[in-house]
Design an enzyme around this catalytic site. Structure first.
Site, PDB file in Angstrom:
ATOM      1  N   TYR A  53       0.836  -1.221   0.000  1.00 17.70           N
ATOM      2  CA  TYR A  53       0.000   0.000   0.000  1.00 17.70           C
ATOM      3  C   TYR A  53       0.862   1.259   0.000  1.00 17.70           C
ATOM      4  O   TYR A  53       0.457   2.298  -0.519  1.00 17.70           O
ATOM      5  CB  TYR A  53      -1.011  -0.030   1.165  1.00 17.70           C
ATOM      6  CG  TYR A  53      -2.115  -1.010   0.880  1.00 17.70           C
ATOM      7  CD1 TYR A  53      -2.024  -2.334   1.314  1.00 17.70           C
ATOM      8  CD2 TYR A  53      -3.192  -0.663   0.065  1.00 17.70           C
ATOM      9  CE1 TYR A  53      -2.989  -3.261   0.976  1.00 17.70           C
ATOM     10  CE2 TYR A  53      -4.170  -1.587  -0.277  1.00 17.70           C
ATOM     11  CZ  TYR A  53      -4.059  -2.887   0.177  1.00 17.70           C
ATOM     12  OH  TYR A  53      -5.012  -3.809  -0.178  1.00 17.70           O
ATOM     13  N   HIS A 104     -14.431   0.864   0.288  1.00 18.52           N
ATOM     14  CA  HIS A 104     -13.291  -0.025   0.557  1.00 18.52           C
ATOM     15  C   HIS A 104     -12.107   0.702   1.181  1.00 18.52           C
ATOM     16  O   HIS A 104     -10.983   0.210   1.130  1.00 18.52           O
ATOM     17  CB  HIS A 104     -12.870  -0.732  -0.748  1.00 18.52           C
ATOM     18  CG  HIS A 104     -13.948  -1.613  -1.294  1.00 18.52           C
ATOM     19  ND1 HIS A 104     -13.979  -2.058  -2.586  1.00 18.52           N
ATOM     20  CD2 HIS A 104     -15.064  -2.132  -0.710  1.00 18.52           C
ATOM     21  CE1 HIS A 104     -15.046  -2.817  -2.773  1.00 18.52           C
ATOM     22  NE2 HIS A 104     -15.733  -2.868  -1.662  1.00 18.52           N
TER      23      HIS A 104
HETATM   24  N1  APR Z   1     -13.348   3.573 -18.410  1.00 16.41           N
HETATM   25  C1  APR Z   1     -14.385   2.933 -17.797  1.00 16.41           C
HETATM   26  N2  APR Z   1     -14.343   1.652 -17.393  1.00 16.41           N
HETATM   27  C2  APR Z   1     -13.200   0.974 -17.627  1.00 16.41           C
HETATM   28  C3  APR Z   1     -12.071   1.548 -18.259  1.00 16.41           C
HETATM   29  C4  APR Z   1     -12.182   2.914 -18.660  1.00 16.41           C
HETATM   30  N3  APR Z   1     -11.166   3.551 -19.275  1.00 16.41           N
HETATM   31  N4  APR Z   1     -11.093   0.604 -18.339  1.00 16.41           N
HETATM   32  C5  APR Z   1     -11.596  -0.520 -17.767  1.00 16.41           C
HETATM   33  N5  APR Z   1     -12.859  -0.307 -17.352  1.00 16.41           N
HETATM   34  C6  APR Z   1     -13.779  -1.244 -16.692  1.00 16.41           C
HETATM   35  C7  APR Z   1     -13.507  -2.714 -16.974  1.00 16.41           C
HETATM   36  O1  APR Z   1     -14.149  -3.104 -18.181  1.00 16.41           O
HETATM   37  C8  APR Z   1     -14.147  -3.371 -15.750  1.00 16.41           C
HETATM   38  O2  APR Z   1     -15.542  -3.611 -15.956  1.00 16.41           O
HETATM   39  O3  APR Z   1     -13.607  -1.096 -15.300  1.00 16.41           O
HETATM   40  C9  APR Z   1     -13.973  -2.311 -14.648  1.00 16.41           C
HETATM   41  C10 APR Z   1     -12.878  -2.652 -13.669  1.00 16.41           C
HETATM   42  O4  APR Z   1     -13.271  -3.809 -12.963  1.00 16.41           O
HETATM   43  P1  APR Z   1     -12.327  -4.350 -11.763  1.00 16.41           P
HETATM   44  O5  APR Z   1     -10.907  -4.335 -12.225  1.00 16.41           O
HETATM   45  O6  APR Z   1     -12.933  -5.629 -11.270  1.00 16.41           O
HETATM   46  O7  APR Z   1     -12.429  -3.223 -10.638  1.00 16.41           O
HETATM   47  P2  APR Z   1     -13.594  -3.011  -9.588  1.00 16.41           P
HETATM   48  O8  APR Z   1     -14.912  -3.450 -10.156  1.00 16.41           O
HETATM   49  O9  APR Z   1     -13.479  -1.627  -9.102  1.00 16.41           O
HETATM   50  O10 APR Z   1     -13.183  -4.017  -8.394  1.00 16.41           O
HETATM   51  C11 APR Z   1     -14.011  -3.978  -7.251  1.00 16.41           C
HETATM   52  O11 APR Z   1     -12.531  -5.523  -6.154  1.00 16.41           O
HETATM   53  O12 APR Z   1     -10.389  -6.199  -5.749  1.00 16.41           O
HETATM   54  C12 APR Z   1     -11.457  -5.528  -5.214  1.00 16.41           C
HETATM   55  O13 APR Z   1     -11.393  -3.884  -3.563  1.00 16.41           O
HETATM   56  C13 APR Z   1     -11.114  -4.097  -4.903  1.00 16.41           C
HETATM   57  O14 APR Z   1     -12.530  -2.160  -5.076  1.00 16.41           O
HETATM   58  C14 APR Z   1     -12.061  -3.306  -5.779  1.00 16.41           C
HETATM   59  C15 APR Z   1     -13.185  -4.273  -6.042  1.00 16.41           C
END
Ligand code: APR
Length: 233
Positions: A53, A104
């Site tokens: 972190y 989170h």
């Molecule tokens: N603009 C918008 N969306 C985007 C972009 C972009 N430029 N690039 C990627 N994405 C989308 C992807 O298609 C995907 O659906 O953002 C999403 C990211 O998904 P994750 O990587 O799973 O992230 P998130 O949903 O925030 O994860 C939720 O999981 O690991 C834990 O605590 C962590 O808060 C996190 C939680």
């Protein structure tokens, strides 16, 4: 003023240069998620987790909000906006949003290892304090730890977020794969007659029968299209 609630995830910060979690090459491709983002991982090797972190916190000094964040803030001119974010970065704050619920946790904050949610020991770090070390103590004498909600820990702010979602006239899901609960379950609190928009360049599986307008674009372009659509509405 109509109530507009935004549920954001890592995708909104992608254009700012912060990795998402589950895209190809994402954070969970590089690190064993249960080692760096679970309470068991922290207890097994607190130093490794604190350093993980530290790196992510220091990255905040090199990134800035993108237009997606800025337009979320601009919506406050036309709506009563609450941003519910799964992100731990401070880009929504820096873009000027005022009502932000971090589900989170927050990278810029540290807390007690004994009781992470005791507000007495939650502290906002100044940039010069961004490097936390083993031996740094919280006010209760425990090891200072990141103020992050890890897998296996409660999500204390989910009740506040659900309360906001229940009042939404417009609900905007942006940049989240809707994989992680309880955040992904917030859509179930949104009134059935509310308008729901999804901004994501990819398809996102959402377990619902309700109508969702999918703006299949990145955050910045998608937020511009959203503004056009809701202005007409
Ligand atoms: N603009 C918008 N969306 C985007 C972009 C972009 N430029 N690039 C990627 N994405 C989308 C992807 O298609 C995907 O659906 O953002 C999403 C990211 O998904 P994750 O990587 O799973 O992230 P998130 O949903 O925030 O994860 C939720 O999981 O690991 C834990 O605590 C962590 O808060 C996190 C939680």
């Amino acid at each position: 003023m109509k109530k507009l609630v935004i549920l954001s995830g890592a995708g909104i910060s992608a254009e700012s240069g912060i990795s998402t979690f589950r895209d190809a090459g994402g954070l969970w491709d590089k690190y064993p998620v249960m080692q760096v983002a679970s309470i068991e991982g922290y207890e097994a090797d607190p130093e490794l987790v604190i350093n993980f972190y530290n790196e992510r916190r220091k990255q905040l000094l090199d990134v800035k909000p993108n237009q997606g964040h800025m337009l979320c803030a601009e919506l406050e001119k036309y709506f009563d906006v609450t941003v519910v974010t799964q992100n731990v970065d401070n880009l929504h704050e820096r873009a000027g949003s005022h009502n932000i619920i971090h589900l989170h946790g927050e990278l810029t904050k540290v807390c007690s290892s004994y009781n992470p949610n005791n507000p007495k020991y939650i502290k906002e770090l100044k940039p010069e304090e961004f490097e936390v070390k083993m031996g740094d103590k919280a006010g209760d004498g425990s090891q200072l730890r990141p103020f992050i909600v890890w897998f296996g820990e409660d999500v204390p702010r989910i009740a506040d977020a659900a309360y906001e979602a229940e009042k939404a006239d417009i609900f905007v899901i942006i940049g989240t794969s809707m994989n992680v609960y309880p955040a992904a379950g917030l859509l179930n609190y949104v009134p059935y007659n509310a308008e729901v928009y999804l901004i994501d360049p990819k398809d996102v599986y959402i377990d619902t029968e309700r109508k969702i307008t999918h703006i299949k674009k990145g955050a910045s372009e998608g937020m511009k299209e959203l503004m056009r659509l809701i202005a007409e509405g």
